[in-house]
Design an enzyme around this catalytic site. Structure first.
Site, PDB file in Angstrom:
ATOM      1  N   GLY A   1       0.876  -1.296   0.157  1.00 18.48           N
ATOM      2  CA  GLY A   1       0.089  -0.116  -0.054  1.00 18.48           C
ATOM      3  C   GLY A   1       0.723   1.166   0.145  1.00 18.48           C
ATOM      4  O   GLY A   1       0.402   2.202  -0.516  1.00 18.48           O
ATOM      5  N   ASP A   2       2.046   1.041   0.339  1.00 17.10           N
ATOM      6  CA  ASP A   2       2.911   2.438   0.443  1.00 17.10           C
ATOM      7  C   ASP A   2       3.867   2.512  -0.476  1.00 17.10           C
ATOM      8  O   ASP A   2       4.976   3.216  -0.458  1.00 17.10           O
ATOM      9  CB  ASP A   2       3.818   2.433   2.056  1.00 17.10           C
ATOM     10  CG  ASP A   2       4.494   1.172   2.207  1.00 17.10           C
ATOM     11  OD1 ASP A   2       4.387   0.276   1.289  1.00 17.10           O
ATOM     12  OD2 ASP A   2       5.260   1.379   3.356  1.00 17.10           O
ATOM     13  N   GLU A   3       3.557   1.913  -1.624  1.00 10.62           N
ATOM     14  CA  GLU A   3       4.476   1.846  -2.647  1.00 10.62           C
ATOM     15  C   GLU A   3       3.380   2.188  -4.034  1.00 10.62           C
ATOM     16  O   GLU A   3       3.207   1.372  -4.834  1.00 10.62           O
ATOM     17  CB  GLU A   3       5.137   0.600  -2.949  1.00 10.62           C
ATOM     18  CG  GLU A   3       6.215   0.172  -1.637  1.00 10.62           C
ATOM     19  CD  GLU A   3       6.676  -1.092  -1.890  1.00 10.62           C
ATOM     20  OE1 GLU A   3       6.785  -1.766  -2.975  1.00 10.62           O
ATOM     21  OE2 GLU A   3       7.369  -1.574  -0.863  1.00 10.62           O
TER      22      GLU A   3
ATOM     23  N   ARG B   1       3.837 -11.775   1.147  1.00 12.05           N
ATOM     24  CA  ARG B   1       4.028 -12.903   1.944  1.00 12.05           C
ATOM     25  C   ARG B   1       2.678 -13.866   1.998  1.00 12.05           C
ATOM     26  O   ARG B   1       2.927 -14.466   2.840  1.00 12.05           O
ATOM     27  CB  ARG B   1       4.557 -12.353   3.169  1.00 12.05           C
ATOM     28  CG  ARG B   1       5.589 -11.486   3.116  1.00 12.05           C
ATOM     29  CD  ARG B   1       7.015 -11.597   2.639  1.00 12.05           C
ATOM     30  NE  ARG B   1       7.985 -10.812   2.875  1.00 12.05           N
ATOM     31  CZ  ARG B   1       8.283  -9.819   2.082  1.00 12.05           C
ATOM     32  NH1 ARG B   1       7.323  -9.669   0.880  1.00 12.05           N
ATOM     33  NH2 ARG B   1       9.168  -8.823   2.195  1.00 12.05           N
TER      34      ARG B   1
ATOM     35  N   TYR C   1      17.808 -10.870  -0.494  1.00  8.83           N
ATOM     36  CA  TYR C   1      17.336 -11.296   0.681  1.00  8.83           C
ATOM     37  C   TYR C   1      16.068 -12.294   0.731  1.00  8.83           C
ATOM     38  O   TYR C   1      15.338 -11.972  -0.229  1.00  8.83           O
ATOM     39  CB  TYR C   1      17.267 -10.076   1.657  1.00  8.83           C
ATOM     40  CG  TYR C   1      16.199  -9.192   1.137  1.00  8.83           C
ATOM     41  CD1 TYR C   1      14.756  -9.235   1.488  1.00  8.83           C
ATOM     42  CD2 TYR C   1      16.740  -8.097   0.723  1.00  8.83           C
ATOM     43  CE1 TYR C   1      13.969  -8.084   0.811  1.00  8.83           C
ATOM     44  CE2 TYR C   1      15.983  -6.954   0.178  1.00  8.83           C
ATOM     45  CZ  TYR C   1      14.528  -7.162   0.148  1.00  8.83           C
ATOM     46  OH  TYR C   1      13.618  -6.107   0.078  1.00  8.83           O
TER      47      TYR C   1
ATOM     48  N   GLU D   1      11.579  -3.358  -9.034  1.00  8.01           N
ATOM     49  CA  GLU D   1      11.875  -2.261  -8.012  1.00  8.01           C
ATOM     50  C   GLU D   1      12.222  -0.890  -8.797  1.00  8.01           C
ATOM     51  O   GLU D   1      13.254  -0.656  -9.285  1.00  8.01           O
ATOM     52  CB  GLU D   1      13.009  -2.361  -6.705  1.00  8.01           C
ATOM     53  CG  GLU D   1      12.757  -3.736  -6.150  1.00  8.01           C
ATOM     54  CD  GLU D   1      11.792  -3.480  -4.930  1.00  8.01           C
ATOM     55  OE1 GLU D   1      11.362  -2.424  -4.653  1.00  8.01           O
ATOM     56  OE2 GLU D   1      11.580  -4.342  -4.381  1.00  8.01           O
TER      57      GLU D   1
END
Length: 496
Positions: A128-130, A189, A288, A310
């Site tokens: 939501g914050d991207e 996830r 990661y 990204e």
């Protein structure tokens, strides 16, 4: 009680036993863990990224104001559908936790129809914050609409690919200004994972996750990309490792995924110039590890080659930076979709007996991954790294397997298969040789009973049987002659 009944009762009792234990319905799979300072993968020779190395702007109303709200995005998509109705179709794949529709734009010269063409999907705003992805995907749709019949790349995508665009997978998270959805679950996830059985209960999936999973059951996607923020790199599978360690963990199609990621990074304004990620690409597990990610699930369960992009160092940049971000990513976004047609092997599989399409299995020798041809047209689309020689094999139960060697250079290869039905090897069994002694004395032993019957009684029984046969035969002939007389002169039926 038979075996199946015993099995059913056992399964029911086992299910009832485990239903008493609470199941954790939140936070499946951990967040990506920052790598230790100085950590190095010696097999690849570059250090892993430390998370959140770029300082984020504090979210203010001034920053948020420049982005479309969920309702403005919905309005924009519907207006797009009307303005570009000749090449688009707007539909919903489900709803968020709070009931907001997950709208999708399909762009094609035959939108909403099935064709033997590859399909690609873009997904934005997973977190939501991207929100940069949702804005750039709407600009991509509008660019294709405005440049169709004017630009060769736009023509190629519209006419040769079915492009599906989901600008916001997480509208609730966007409205709440947070990473997870309304249930505070990280949607990246929340998918079933190949290494750890943490997300295998479908009823516990978030509605947004289930919508994506059901979407892939309906659509035969060839490839996909999701847009994120917080870094500048093209990330490819595997996203996790079996032992949870930061290490390069390659999937069977590692070369093809590196090719896809490179197509994006090399076309980008500055992604390929990264000093942190050579060529601007990275293996997810090496960067990661994450578990329950959408990327790996697409490849394993959906037959869809997905990479994670990204596209902005800052997760929520100022709105006046969106135009520059669009210009930096525009060519990459277009070239990645076009690569479906320009690379790999494409074709259809037919039955040599009926000529009908077959939903056959297509594999490439040496790569442990199977692509299934479509059920309607028998079409398959296999992404392969260019400048290589490959042996392509098509198989289908009941048909003879066929294979051929191809060379892929800088263009895609078209390869159709016509499979021949297998011929039955069942031949008429020859009579077995008689191992018995067939002397006359043995044959007579088969009828010892008749020796004890008086000859007079035998003749009487035989006479009665012959008389009954005569009466039966006479009655049948009579009925048949009457039946024929009824239809003399009747009109013959027309066969259509």
């Amino acid at each position: 009680m038979d075996y199946s009944c015993h099995l059913s009762v056992s399964v029911f009792m086992l299910f009832a036993f485990f239903s008493f234990f609470p199941i954790n319905a939140v936070a499946r799979g951990g967040d990506r863990i920052p790598s230790q300072p100085g950590a190095m993968n010696h097999s690849k020779g570059y250090s892993t990224r430390r998370l959140f190395g770029v300082k984020e702007h504090p979210l203010t109303e001034e920053i948020i104001q420049g982005y479309m709200s969920n309702f403005e995005l919905e309005k924009s998509m519907k207006e797009f559908g009307k303005r570009c109705a000749n090449i688009s179709y707007v539909y919903s794949i489900g709803e968020s936790v709070q009931g907001f529709p997950l709208w999708v734009i399909e762009i094609s010269d035959k939108p909403g129809q099935k064709e033997p063409e590859p399909s690609f999907k873009y997904i934005g705003n997973v977190h939501g914050d991207e929100p940069v992805g949702r804005e750039l995907l709407m600009r991509l749709a509008n660019w294709l609409c405005d440049n169709y019949m004017k630009d060769p790349l736009a023509n190629l995508i519209v006419e040769k690919v079915h492009l599906h665009i989901l600008p916001s997978m997480n509208p609730d998270g966007f409205a709440l200004r947070k990473r997870g959805n309304a249930n505070d679950i990280d949607l990246n996830r929340d998918f079933p994972d190949q290494f750890f059985p943490i997300n295998d209960v479908e009823s516990l999936r978030q509605p947004e996750t289930r919508a994506i999973m059901n979407w892939l059951k309906r659509e035969h996607f060839t490839a996909s990309a999701s847009l994120h923020g917080g870094a500048l790199v093209a990330n490819y599978p595997w996203d996790g490792s079996e032992d949870k360690r930061n290490k390069y963990y390659e999937c069977p199609d590692d070369a093809a995924f590196q090719y896809m990621a490179t197509v994006y990074s090399q076309s980008h304004h500055n992604m390929s110039l990264s000093k942190e990620f050579p060529e601007g690409i990275t293996n997810g597990a090496f960067w990661y590890p994450i578990y329950g990610g959408m990327q790996d699930w697409n490849y394993i369960h959906g037959g869809c080659f997905e990479i994670t992009l990204e596209i902005s160092d800052i997760k929520w940049p100022k709105a006046n930076e969106l135009h520059a971000l669009w210009e930096h990513n525009k060519k990459s976004m277009l070239n990645l979709v076009a690569s479906l047609v320009k690379a790999g092997v494409h074709g259809r599989v037919f039955s040599g007996e009926t000529g009908f399409p077959l939903p056959a299995y297509v594999v490439v020798e040496g790569i442990n991954y199977t692509v299934r041809a479509g059920g309607i047209y028998g079409d398959y689309h296999r992404i392969l790294a260019p400048r290589g020689s490959y042996k392509v094999i098509a198989s289908m139960p009941g048909y003879q397997t066929k294979s051929t060697q191809i060379q892929i250079n800088d263009e895609g290869v078209n390869l159709d298969f016509i499979l021949t039905p297998e011929k039955s090897n069942n031949k008429l069994a020859k009579p077995k040789s008689c191992n018995c002694d067939c002397e006359r004395s043995d044959q007579m032993e088969l009828f010892p009973f008749f020796k004890t019957i008086p000859i007079e009684l035998f003749l009487i029984v035989l006479f009665i049987l012959l008389f009954l046969c005569y009466l039966f035969k006479r009655r049948t002939i009579f009925k048949f002659s009457r039946h024929n007389r009824q239809f003399i002169g009747a009109k013959r039926a027309t066969v259509v």
